[in-house]
Design a protein around this motif. Structure first.
Motif, PDB file in Angstrom:
ATOM      1  N   THR A  22      44.886 -20.805 -12.357  1.00 33.85           N
ATOM      2  CA  THR A  22      44.606 -22.017 -11.583  1.00 33.85           C
ATOM      3  C   THR A  22      44.530 -21.659 -10.106  1.00 33.85           C
ATOM      4  O   THR A  22      44.814 -20.543  -9.716  1.00 33.85           O
ATOM      5  CB  THR A  22      45.708 -23.068 -11.796  1.00 33.85           C
ATOM      6  OG1 THR A  22      46.938 -22.547 -11.276  1.00 33.85           O
ATOM      7  CG2 THR A  22      45.881 -23.376 -13.259  1.00 33.85           C
ATOM      8  N   SER A  23      44.182 -22.588  -9.293  1.00 35.40           N
ATOM      9  CA  SER A  23      43.964 -22.277  -7.882  1.00 35.40           C
ATOM     10  C   SER A  23      44.904 -23.037  -6.957  1.00 35.40           C
ATOM     11  O   SER A  23      44.634 -23.171  -5.785  1.00 35.40           O
ATOM     12  CB  SER A  23      42.517 -22.594  -7.523  1.00 35.40           C
ATOM     13  OG  SER A  23      42.248 -23.972  -7.767  1.00 35.40           O
ATOM     14  N   TYR A  24      46.011 -23.540  -7.461  1.00 32.44           N
ATOM     15  CA  TYR A  24      46.853 -24.395  -6.644  1.00 32.44           C
ATOM     16  C   TYR A  24      48.160 -23.759  -6.199  1.00 32.44           C
ATOM     17  O   TYR A  24      49.033 -24.448  -5.740  1.00 32.44           O
ATOM     18  CB  TYR A  24      47.153 -25.690  -7.394  1.00 32.44           C
ATOM     19  CG  TYR A  24      45.914 -26.494  -7.687  1.00 32.44           C
ATOM     20  CD1 TYR A  24      45.648 -26.959  -8.964  1.00 32.44           C
ATOM     21  CD2 TYR A  24      45.001 -26.784  -6.683  1.00 32.44           C
ATOM     22  CE1 TYR A  24      44.519 -27.697  -9.225  1.00 32.44           C
ATOM     23  CE2 TYR A  24      43.869 -27.528  -6.945  1.00 32.44           C
ATOM     24  CZ  TYR A  24      43.630 -27.981  -8.213  1.00 32.44           C
ATOM     25  OH  TYR A  24      42.504 -28.713  -8.481  1.00 32.44           O
ATOM     26  N   GLY A  25      48.305 -22.469  -6.341  1.00 34.47           N
ATOM     27  CA  GLY A  25      49.519 -21.828  -5.865  1.00 34.47           C
ATOM     28  C   GLY A  25      50.718 -22.026  -6.763  1.00 34.47           C
ATOM     29  O   GLY A  25      51.837 -21.754  -6.358  1.00 34.47           O
ATOM     30  N   LYS A  26      50.470 -22.514  -7.976  1.00 35.52           N
ATOM     31  CA  LYS A  26      51.576 -22.651  -8.920  1.00 35.52           C
ATOM     32  C   LYS A  26      52.192 -21.279  -9.152  1.00 35.52           C
ATOM     33  O   LYS A  26      51.493 -20.311  -9.393  1.00 35.52           O
ATOM     34  CB  LYS A  26      51.030 -23.193 -10.241  1.00 35.52           C
ATOM     35  CG  LYS A  26      52.039 -23.272 -11.369  1.00 35.52           C
ATOM     36  CD  LYS A  26      51.387 -23.693 -12.661  1.00 35.52           C
ATOM     37  CE  LYS A  26      50.693 -22.555 -13.335  1.00 35.52           C
ATOM     38  NZ  LYS A  26      50.165 -22.948 -14.676  1.00 35.52           N
ATOM     39  N   LEU A  27      53.504 -21.205  -9.053  1.00 32.02           N
ATOM     40  CA  LEU A  27      54.203 -19.942  -9.266  1.00 32.02           C
ATOM     41  C   LEU A  27      54.610 -19.812 -10.722  1.00 32.02           C
ATOM     42  O   LEU A  27      55.137 -20.751 -11.313  1.00 32.02           O
ATOM     43  CB  LEU A  27      55.447 -19.864  -8.384  1.00 32.02           C
ATOM     44  CG  LEU A  27      55.232 -19.911  -6.874  1.00 32.02           C
ATOM     45  CD1 LEU A  27      56.575 -19.789  -6.152  1.00 32.02           C
ATOM     46  CD2 LEU A  27      54.276 -18.825  -6.420  1.00 32.02           C
ATOM     47  N   THR A  28      54.355 -18.645 -11.293  1.00 32.40           N
ATOM     48  CA  THR A  28      54.843 -18.340 -12.625  1.00 32.40           C
ATOM     49  C   THR A  28      55.919 -17.282 -12.489  1.00 32.40           C
ATOM     50  O   THR A  28      55.684 -16.211 -11.921  1.00 32.40           O
ATOM     51  CB  THR A  28      53.708 -17.844 -13.540  1.00 32.40           C
ATOM     52  OG1 THR A  28      52.718 -18.874 -13.643  1.00 32.40           O
ATOM     53  CG2 THR A  28      54.240 -17.540 -14.936  1.00 32.40           C
ATOM     54  N   PHE A  29      57.092 -17.581 -13.001  1.00 32.37           N
ATOM     55  CA  PHE A  29      58.251 -16.717 -12.859  1.00 32.37           C
ATOM     56  C   PHE A  29      58.476 -15.904 -14.123  1.00 32.37           C
ATOM     57  O   PHE A  29      58.280 -16.393 -15.236  1.00 32.37           O
ATOM     58  CB  PHE A  29      59.515 -17.554 -12.623  1.00 32.37           C
ATOM     59  CG  PHE A  29      59.602 -18.179 -11.265  1.00 32.37           C
ATOM     60  CD1 PHE A  29      58.881 -19.327 -10.957  1.00 32.37           C
ATOM     61  CD2 PHE A  29      60.413 -17.636 -10.288  1.00 32.37           C
ATOM     62  CE1 PHE A  29      58.965 -19.907  -9.708  1.00 32.37           C
ATOM     63  CE2 PHE A  29      60.508 -18.216  -9.035  1.00 32.37           C
ATOM     64  CZ  PHE A  29      59.785 -19.343  -8.748  1.00 32.37           C
ATOM     65  N   GLY A  30      58.942 -14.681 -13.931  1.00 38.12           N
ATOM     66  CA  GLY A  30      59.468 -13.935 -15.050  1.00 38.12           C
ATOM     67  C   GLY A  30      60.847 -14.470 -15.413  1.00 38.12           C
ATOM     68  O   GLY A  30      61.390 -15.359 -14.739  1.00 38.12           O
ATOM     69  N   GLN A  31      61.390 -13.924 -16.467  1.00 43.05           N
ATOM     70  CA  GLN A  31      62.707 -14.385 -16.942  1.00 43.05           C
ATOM     71  C   GLN A  31      63.812 -14.052 -15.954  1.00 43.05           C
ATOM     72  O   GLN A  31      64.834 -14.732 -15.925  1.00 43.05           O
ATOM     73  CB  GLN A  31      62.989 -13.717 -18.293  1.00 43.05           C
ATOM     74  CG  GLN A  31      64.299 -14.087 -18.940  1.00 43.05           C
ATOM     75  CD  GLN A  31      64.500 -13.389 -20.260  1.00 43.05           C
ATOM     76  OE1 GLN A  31      63.649 -12.625 -20.707  1.00 43.05           O
ATOM     77  NE2 GLN A  31      65.622 -13.632 -20.915  1.00 43.05           N
ATOM     78  N   GLY A  32      63.582 -13.035 -15.125  1.00 42.75           N
ATOM     79  CA  GLY A  32      64.609 -12.617 -14.183  1.00 42.75           C
ATOM     80  C   GLY A  32      65.373 -11.404 -14.704  1.00 42.75           C
ATOM     81  O   GLY A  32      65.601 -11.270 -15.906  1.00 42.75           O
ATOM     82  N   THR A  33      65.730 -10.526 -13.801  1.00 37.79           N
ATOM     83  CA  THR A  33      66.537  -9.349 -14.126  1.00 37.79           C
ATOM     84  C   THR A  33      67.871  -9.474 -13.418  1.00 37.79           C
ATOM     85  O   THR A  33      67.921  -9.656 -12.200  1.00 37.79           O
ATOM     86  CB  THR A  33      65.842  -8.057 -13.669  1.00 37.79           C
ATOM     87  OG1 THR A  33      64.598  -7.915 -14.363  1.00 37.79           O
ATOM     88  CG2 THR A  33      66.720  -6.842 -13.961  1.00 37.79           C
ATOM     89  N   ILE A  34      68.939  -9.395 -14.209  1.00 38.86           N
ATOM     90  CA  ILE A  34      70.285  -9.551 -13.653  1.00 38.86           C
ATOM     91  C   ILE A  34      70.788  -8.185 -13.171  1.00 38.86           C
ATOM     92  O   ILE A  34      70.770  -7.211 -13.916  1.00 38.86           O
ATOM     93  CB  ILE A  34      71.246 -10.118 -14.708  1.00 38.86           C
ATOM     94  CG1 ILE A  34      70.773 -11.507 -15.145  1.00 38.86           C
ATOM     95  CG2 ILE A  34      72.670 -10.194 -14.153  1.00 38.86           C
ATOM     96  CD1 ILE A  34      71.527 -12.054 -16.337  1.00 38.86           C
ATOM     97  N   LEU A  35      71.224  -8.150 -11.920  1.00 41.39           N
ATOM     98  CA  LEU A  35      71.796  -6.933 -11.344  1.00 41.39           C
ATOM     99  C   LEU A  35      73.242  -7.194 -10.953  1.00 41.39           C
ATOM    100  O   LEU A  35      73.521  -8.177 -10.260  1.00 41.39           O
ATOM    101  CB  LEU A  35      71.018  -6.489 -10.106  1.00 41.39           C
ATOM    102  CG  LEU A  35      71.634  -5.342  -9.302  1.00 41.39           C
ATOM    103  CD1 LEU A  35      71.658  -4.049 -10.114  1.00 41.39           C
ATOM    104  CD2 LEU A  35      70.904  -5.134  -7.976  1.00 41.39           C
TER     105      LEU A  35
END
Lengths: 112, 113
Positions: B96-109
């Motif tokens: 899409t072209s609206y700057g929607k962010l898609t996040f990964g699940q995240g890595t815990i450190l």
């Protein structure tokens, strides 16, 4: 504080009740986003406004969810007939044209 | 294939260690990328932006490999205060072209003494 603010910070409600959350973006940011985050997952996009126009809605946003940004400033997210699966952190973010989004502290919803 | 994938970890490292996280994305047309940091029960905060092959900011280095469609984050000389979840973020991952962010699940450190 000139960051994104959200209210309330925490909400506990019984299943079947309606809830409404508010987001105040950074002043002059024309884009406003809502995300939902559950434990152990990254935030998931719900909907997006450019000024007062709602330009995109995720499939996650069922008919029970509605969002508004009536004057292009603050926004509200309403959930009707809440379900236990709605329990999550609801995050609001804003940006000014660019992709970099600034997040508010979130509203943590617990549906009992 | 998920739009953005990360190894969730957790990564447990001693202070002073070097640690690297990888992230893969599916949309080859994506042009910009971010790493966000999220502390426990707090909102995500932008850590680094990656617009070309890479970016360096102090102890943090982000690299982009467009051919293989992955982004990495390297943290050198880890500090206790680096303990957090690191989120790989791709704008417009779905095209899409609206700057929607898609996040990964995240890595815990977790950095320990």
């Amino acid at each position: 504080d000139t960051g994104v603010s959200q209210d309330p910070r925490h909400k506990i409600t019984k299943r079947g009740q309606n809830v409404t959350f508010r987001c105040d973006p950074i002043s002059e940011h024309n884009r406003l986003y809502w995300y939902r985050q559950t434990l152990g997952q990254g935030p998931e996009f719900l909907t997006y406004f450019q000024n007062e126009a709602q330009l995109e809605k995720s499939r996650l946003l069922s008919d029970r969810f509605s969002a508004e940004r009536p004057k292009g400033s603050f926004s509200t997210l309403e959930i009707q007939r809440t379900e236990q699966g709605d329990s999550a952190m609801y995050l609001c973010a804003s940006s000014h044209r660019g992709d970099e989004q600034y997040f508010g502290p979130g509203t943590r919803l617990t549906v009992t | 294939r998920k739009e953005v994938e990360q190894d969730p970890g957790p990564f447990n490292v001693p202070e002073g260690a070097t640690v690297a996280f990888n992230c893969t994305y599916s949309n080859s047309a994506s042009q910009s990328f971010f790493w966000y940091r999220q502390d426990c029960r707090k909102e995500p905060k932008l850590l680094m932006s990656v617009y070309s092959s890479g970016n360096e900011d102090g102890r943090f280095t982000a690299q982009l490999n467009r051919a293989s469609q992955y982004i990495s984050l390297l943290i050198r000389d880890s500090k206790l205060s680096d303990s957090a979840t690191y989120l790989c973020v791709v704008p417009n991952a779905g095209g899409t072209s609206y700057g929607k962010l898609t996040f990964g699940q995240g890595t815990i450190l977790t950095v320990h003494p």
